[in-house]
Design a protein around this motif. Structure first.
Motif, PDB file in Angstrom:
ATOM      1  N   HIS A 177       0.883  15.051  -8.705  1.00  0.00           N
ATOM      2  CA  HIS A 177       1.687  14.050  -8.369  1.00  0.00           C
ATOM      3  C   HIS A 177       2.565  14.803  -7.060  1.00  0.00           C
ATOM      4  N   PRO A 178       2.417  14.038  -6.015  1.00  0.00           N
ATOM      5  CA  PRO A 178       3.241  14.532  -4.811  1.00  0.00           C
ATOM      6  C   PRO A 178       4.490  14.154  -4.803  1.00  0.00           C
ATOM      7  N   MET A 179       5.450  14.936  -4.318  1.00  0.00           N
ATOM      8  CA  MET A 179       6.928  14.394  -4.226  1.00  0.00           C
ATOM      9  C   MET A 179       7.574  14.574  -2.717  1.00  0.00           C
ATOM     10  N   LEU A 180       8.440  13.674  -2.547  1.00  0.00           N
ATOM     11  CA  LEU A 180       9.088  13.620  -1.323  1.00  0.00           C
ATOM     12  C   LEU A 180      10.762  13.581  -1.646  1.00  0.00           C
ATOM     13  N   GLN A 181      11.386  14.425  -0.926  1.00  0.00           N
ATOM     14  CA  GLN A 181      12.917  14.302  -0.767  1.00  0.00           C
ATOM     15  C   GLN A 181      13.431  12.905  -0.326  1.00  0.00           C
ATOM     16  N   ALA A 182      14.183  12.502  -0.830  1.00  0.00           N
ATOM     17  CA  ALA A 182      14.926  11.187  -0.221  1.00  0.00           C
ATOM     18  C   ALA A 182      16.587  11.133  -0.935  1.00  0.00           C
ATOM     19  N   THR A 183      17.300  11.648   0.027  1.00  0.00           N
ATOM     20  CA  THR A 183      18.581  11.833  -0.624  1.00  0.00           C
ATOM     21  C   THR A 183      19.721  10.772  -0.306  1.00  0.00           C
ATOM     22  N   TYR A 184      20.128  10.164  -1.022  1.00  0.00           N
ATOM     23  CA  TYR A 184      20.970   8.987  -0.966  1.00  0.00           C
ATOM     24  C   TYR A 184      22.467   9.416  -1.554  1.00  0.00           C
TER      25      TYR A 184
ATOM     26  N   THR B 170      24.375  11.320  -5.848  1.00  0.00           N
ATOM     27  CA  THR B 170      23.503  11.436  -5.066  1.00  0.00           C
ATOM     28  C   THR B 170      21.986  11.216  -5.906  1.00  0.00           C
ATOM     29  N   SER B 171      21.098  10.876  -5.260  1.00  0.00           N
ATOM     30  CA  SER B 171      19.626  10.848  -5.957  1.00  0.00           C
ATOM     31  C   SER B 171      18.886  11.808  -4.815  1.00  0.00           C
ATOM     32  N   GLY B 172      17.675  12.206  -5.368  1.00  0.00           N
ATOM     33  CA  GLY B 172      16.885  13.037  -4.371  1.00  0.00           C
ATOM     34  C   GLY B 172      15.666  13.030  -4.517  1.00  0.00           C
ATOM     35  N   ILE B 173      14.795  12.695  -5.468  1.00  0.00           N
ATOM     36  CA  ILE B 173      13.277  12.903  -5.322  1.00  0.00           C
ATOM     37  C   ILE B 173      12.767  11.385  -5.594  1.00  0.00           C
ATOM     38  N   LEU B 174      11.557  11.133  -4.764  1.00  0.00           N
ATOM     39  CA  LEU B 174      10.478  10.108  -5.227  1.00  0.00           C
ATOM     40  C   LEU B 174       9.298  10.655  -5.446  1.00  0.00           C
ATOM     41  N   ILE B 175       8.718  10.006  -6.156  1.00  0.00           N
ATOM     42  CA  ILE B 175       7.074  10.433  -6.642  1.00  0.00           C
ATOM     43  C   ILE B 175       6.142   9.546  -6.507  1.00  0.00           C
ATOM     44  N   ASP B 176       4.921   9.732  -6.036  1.00  0.00           N
ATOM     45  CA  ASP B 176       3.771   8.833  -5.994  1.00  0.00           C
ATOM     46  C   ASP B 176       3.148   9.399  -7.254  1.00  0.00           C
ATOM     47  N   LEU B 177       2.916   8.351  -7.983  1.00  0.00           N
ATOM     48  CA  LEU B 177       2.427   8.561  -9.447  1.00  0.00           C
ATOM     49  C   LEU B 177       0.955   8.480  -9.305  1.00  0.00           C
ATOM     50  N   HIS B 178       0.230   7.906  -8.271  1.00  0.00           N
ATOM     51  CA  HIS B 178      -1.155   7.841  -8.168  1.00  0.00           C
ATOM     52  C   HIS B 178      -1.703   8.015  -6.814  1.00  0.00           C
TER      53      HIS B 178
ATOM     54  N   SER C 268      -5.769  13.830   2.420  1.00  0.00           N
ATOM     55  CA  SER C 268      -7.020  13.848   2.935  1.00  0.00           C
ATOM     56  C   SER C 268      -7.263  12.221   2.942  1.00  0.00           C
ATOM     57  N   ASN C 269      -6.944  11.505   2.194  1.00  0.00           N
ATOM     58  CA  ASN C 269      -6.997  10.117   2.154  1.00  0.00           C
ATOM     59  C   ASN C 269      -5.669   9.603   2.750  1.00  0.00           C
ATOM     60  N   PRO C 270      -5.887   8.837   4.119  1.00  0.00           N
ATOM     61  CA  PRO C 270      -4.758   8.544   4.794  1.00  0.00           C
ATOM     62  C   PRO C 270      -3.889   7.488   4.309  1.00  0.00           C
ATOM     63  N   MET C 271      -4.373   6.699   3.246  1.00  0.00           N
ATOM     64  CA  MET C 271      -3.640   5.678   2.653  1.00  0.00           C
ATOM     65  C   MET C 271      -2.593   6.234   1.834  1.00  0.00           C
ATOM     66  N   ASP C 272      -2.632   7.471   1.353  1.00  0.00           N
ATOM     67  CA  ASP C 272      -1.420   8.150   0.744  1.00  0.00           C
ATOM     68  C   ASP C 272      -0.245   7.960   1.586  1.00  0.00           C
ATOM     69  N   VAL C 273      -0.365   7.995   2.738  1.00  0.00           N
ATOM     70  CA  VAL C 273       0.973   8.030   3.572  1.00  0.00           C
ATOM     71  C   VAL C 273       1.241   6.376   3.663  1.00  0.00           C
ATOM     72  N   THR C 274       0.526   5.660   3.693  1.00  0.00           N
ATOM     73  CA  THR C 274       0.645   4.236   3.561  1.00  0.00           C
ATOM     74  C   THR C 274       1.633   3.968   2.478  1.00  0.00           C
ATOM     75  N   ILE C 275       1.098   4.368   1.208  1.00  0.00           N
ATOM     76  CA  ILE C 275       1.724   4.009   0.075  1.00  0.00           C
ATOM     77  C   ILE C 275       2.900   4.702   0.009  1.00  0.00           C
ATOM     78  N   MET C 276       3.199   5.970   0.384  1.00  0.00           N
ATOM     79  CA  MET C 276       4.612   7.018   0.361  1.00  0.00           C
ATOM     80  C   MET C 276       5.562   6.087   1.132  1.00  0.00           C
ATOM     81  N   THR C 277       5.135   5.510   2.421  1.00  0.00           N
ATOM     82  CA  THR C 277       5.848   4.785   3.219  1.00  0.00           C
ATOM     83  C   THR C 277       6.573   3.718   2.461  1.00  0.00           C
ATOM     84  N   GLU C 278       5.687   2.867   1.812  1.00  0.00           N
ATOM     85  CA  GLU C 278       6.030   1.732   0.905  1.00  0.00           C
ATOM     86  C   GLU C 278       7.088   2.164  -0.076  1.00  0.00           C
ATOM     87  N   ILE C 279       6.775   3.279  -0.778  1.00  0.00           N
ATOM     88  CA  ILE C 279       7.723   3.661  -1.739  1.00  0.00           C
ATOM     89  C   ILE C 279       9.074   4.153  -1.162  1.00  0.00           C
TER      90      ILE C 279
END
Length: 636
Positions: free
Chosen positions: A350-357, A469-477, A504-515
């Motif tokens: 599962h990839p993670m990205l910081q998103a701090t609010y 604060t909140s901090g982490i968003l996760i792409d589950l698939h 390596s599949n560029p659509m991961d960027v697309t999905i994580m952007t929508e997240i």
């Protein structure tokens, strides 16, 4: 005095005659300290004393007759850092984790990342964040769909084992009422030695943030985290409710077992599965701290060898034993016994990205911030913890989260689903990928394309802690697939080469952007969050366009939430599978894999509870000697 069998010293096995003479005394011993006390053979040898390995060992030895040896790389200890609940990450000490770094990630500016897994008896269940979460019904139905519509690897086929795997203890009535918690005990069991329980305190902000999801359309609120439905819900934590300590594979499936037929050796590294032709007959191992591969001990398995070393080490051991992709073994100068192209491929996490609010006006007191900013509250919290182990320190990492389907978070779900379906999927795998592995990847992408366009698979994870604060968003698939292979320069080294092949599949960027855009929508386009005076700290409002998001994701992504799966995938062999529906390794006899590596695709949640369920189901498969359906039906 320990009531299970522990072998603490490894040495070369003596002659058969001496071993037979020692066998009777070994069975009546409590702690085995000399290698001469090893039995001449065991019915089952289990490689890996973690979440899956200890569960299977416990179940196989329940009859008091079946002999099992578990071999674990890490030490057999339980330090206070592992017992602790508060904060949830106390067990993640470097001394109890494998020291592995990934290869540089070419799509992440050549950054490397830590590959973390438990190196201790109890495995990753000893060091995880104690989050007791399942995936959705569709996650598990997807596994069986790669075989047939009638496969018993499904939600209904696994639900009896989810029930069997954990002992559910409801929250205190006053806490449940004040926090507006809901739960449904029909999804849980009460017999396991591993507990799913609740802290004795919840911050009111957690409930407030959960309720705020009602301000956006399409969000569901399942009545229980175990229902297999996506949405916003409370979930328990792996905690012994009486001791208020971590409940994990060691405490639930090893400690206090009064069985002379259940043996364990710690601090030991398996170097190879022994094969007579293609039949597994045992293993060789060395002391974990040994640098010499010649100081080996041989142990015979009269029935089966069961690999339970996890998503990183199970494929490594298979390849070292000559089972895996021939071209990889040949490059490492390992003789190929079974050319099985899927071993070590299909690697997922599962990839993670910081998103701090930051919430400047979240009107809910007390909050986790008060543990650091309010001396009176902090003193009270410490006092009730010392007195009776109650209060805020009984919280691990939060007990609420949003797990949302893609159409809920993105108006582009149908378009993105169609784009994924239209891909030339093999173009996003290594150029020399075996056709069977490529076929399996294409089958997975078709299944996930359907899931993107439906409401039964969660793609978005937002953990709620009740603080400012909140901090982490996760792409589950994630769609990208990596590899775990022997290093051809040092094939018998302690660790394999791990490549996440992130993005390596560029659509991961697309999905994580929508997240991320949905996270912004929750905070800034939601009538129920309008008064919070939220500030986006990371990534910041300068990130707006698709190109901005791509650059941010490349710079910031962590490709791992420490949930490695898929490298010994349970799929048909023609789809790059490594094990069949009975978890038997293709092309071999008397060899199975039982751990997270068999998951063909990730569940939409933390993997620990699913590993327990897999292990429980595997134990019944092994004991029954029959197919999977009959036993699961009986348990249901």
């Amino acid at each position: 005095m320990r009531s299970f069998q522990v072998i603490t010293t490894a040495a070369t096995v003596l002659t058969s005659l001496v071993l037979h003479c020692e066998a009777h005394r070994a069975l009546s011993a409590t702690i085995i300290t000399r290698a001469t006390k090893l039995l001449p053979s065991y019915d089952y040898v289990i490689v890996g004393g973690g979440t899956a390995g200890l569960t299977v060992a416990d179940r196989l030895t329940e009859d008091g007759k079946t002999t099992v040896l578990v071999i674990e790389y890490g030490p057999n200890i339980m330090p206070n850092s592992i017992k602790t609940i508060s904060g949830g990450f106390g067990g993640m000490s470097s001394g109890y984790l494998y020291d592995i770094q990934s290869v540089p990630q070419v799509n992440l500016q050549n950054r490397t990342t830590a590959v973390q897994a438990g190196k201790i008896v109890g495995g990753s269940s000893a060091v995880n964040a104690l989050m007791t979460v399942r995936g959705t019904t569709e996650d598990y139905d997807r596994w069986g769909s790669f075989f047939s519509g009638s496969s018993d690897w499904s939600w209904q086929g696994l639900l009896p084992y989810f029930r069997k795997a954990l002992n559910f203890v409801p929250p205190n009535a006053d806490v449940a009422a004040s926090a507006r918690m809901t739960y449904n005990t029909s999804y849980w069991g009460t017999t396991s030695g591993v507990y799913a329980a609740w802290p004795s305190f919840q911050y009111p902000g957690t409930t407030l943030i959960m309720e705020a999801f009602k301000g956006l359309p399409g969000v569901e609120f399942p009545g229980d985290s175990g229902s297999g439905k996506p949405g916003v819900y409370w979930y328990p934590q792996f905690m012994d409710p009486k001791k208020v300590e971590r409940s994990y594979a060691k405490t639930g499936h090893l400690d206090n077992q009064n069985r002379s037929n259940y043996h364990l050796i710690a601090d030991s590294r398996v170097t190879k599965i022994l094969l007579n032709g293609t039949t597994a007959t045992g293993v060789t191992f060395i002391p974990a701290n040994s640098k010499l591969l010649t100081n080996t001990t041989t142990v015979v398995a009269s029935k089966e060898v069961i690999l339970a070393a996890g998503g990183i080490h199970s494929p490594h051991i298979l390849q070292l034993s000559g089972i895996g992709p021939k071209k990889i073994l040949t490059a490492a100068k390992i003789d190929t016994i079974v050319d099985l192209p899927g071993v070590g491929q299909n690697f997922q996490d599962h990839p993670m990205l910081q998103a701090t609010y930051q919430y400047r006006n979240l009107s809910a007191k007390p909050s986790p911030d008060d543990m650091f900013m309010n001396a009176t509250f902090a003193s009270w919290a410490q006092n009730v913890w010392r007195t009776n182990k109650t209060g805020p320190n009984s919280i691990a990492t939060g007990n609420a989260a949003a797990w949302l389907p893609f159409p809920v978070i993105s108006t582009r779900a149908s378009t993105i689903s169609s784009q994924l379906l239209a891909q030339n999927h093999s173009a996003y795998l290594p150029a020399d990928t075996d056709p069977t592995v490529a076929a399996g990847y294409a089958a997975q992408m078709r299944a996930l394309a359907s899931a993107l366009n439906g409401n039964n698979t969660a793609f978005f994870n937002f953990v709620i802690t009740g603080g400012s604060t909140s901090g982490i968003l996760i792409d589950l698939h994630p769609l990208s697939r990596g590899t775990v292979n022997v290093d051809p320069r040092d094939p018998y080294g302690r660790v394999p080469m791990v490549d996440y092949r992130a993005l390596s599949n560029p659509m991961d960027v697309t999905i994580m952007t929508e997240i991320h855009r949905y996270a912004r929508k929750f905070h800034f386009e939601n009538p129920l969050t309008a008064t919070w005076r939220t500030t986006e700290v990371v990534p910041g409002t300068s990130v707006q366009s698709d190109k901005d998001w791509e650059e941010y994701i490349i710079e910031s992504l962590s490709p791992s939430e420490f949930h490695p799966v898929g490298t010994c995938a349970m799929m048909p062999r023609e789809l790059g599978g490594v094990v069949d529906e009975q978890l038997r390794v293709y092309g071999t006899k008397n060899l199975r894999v039982v751990d997270a590596s068999v998951m063909p695709t990730l569940p939409g949640g933390n993997t620990c509870q699913t590993v327990y369920a897999i292990a429980e189901k595997a134990a019944d498969i092994i004991r029954s000697g029959a197919g999977t359906k009959a036993r699961a039906t009986v348990l249901a």
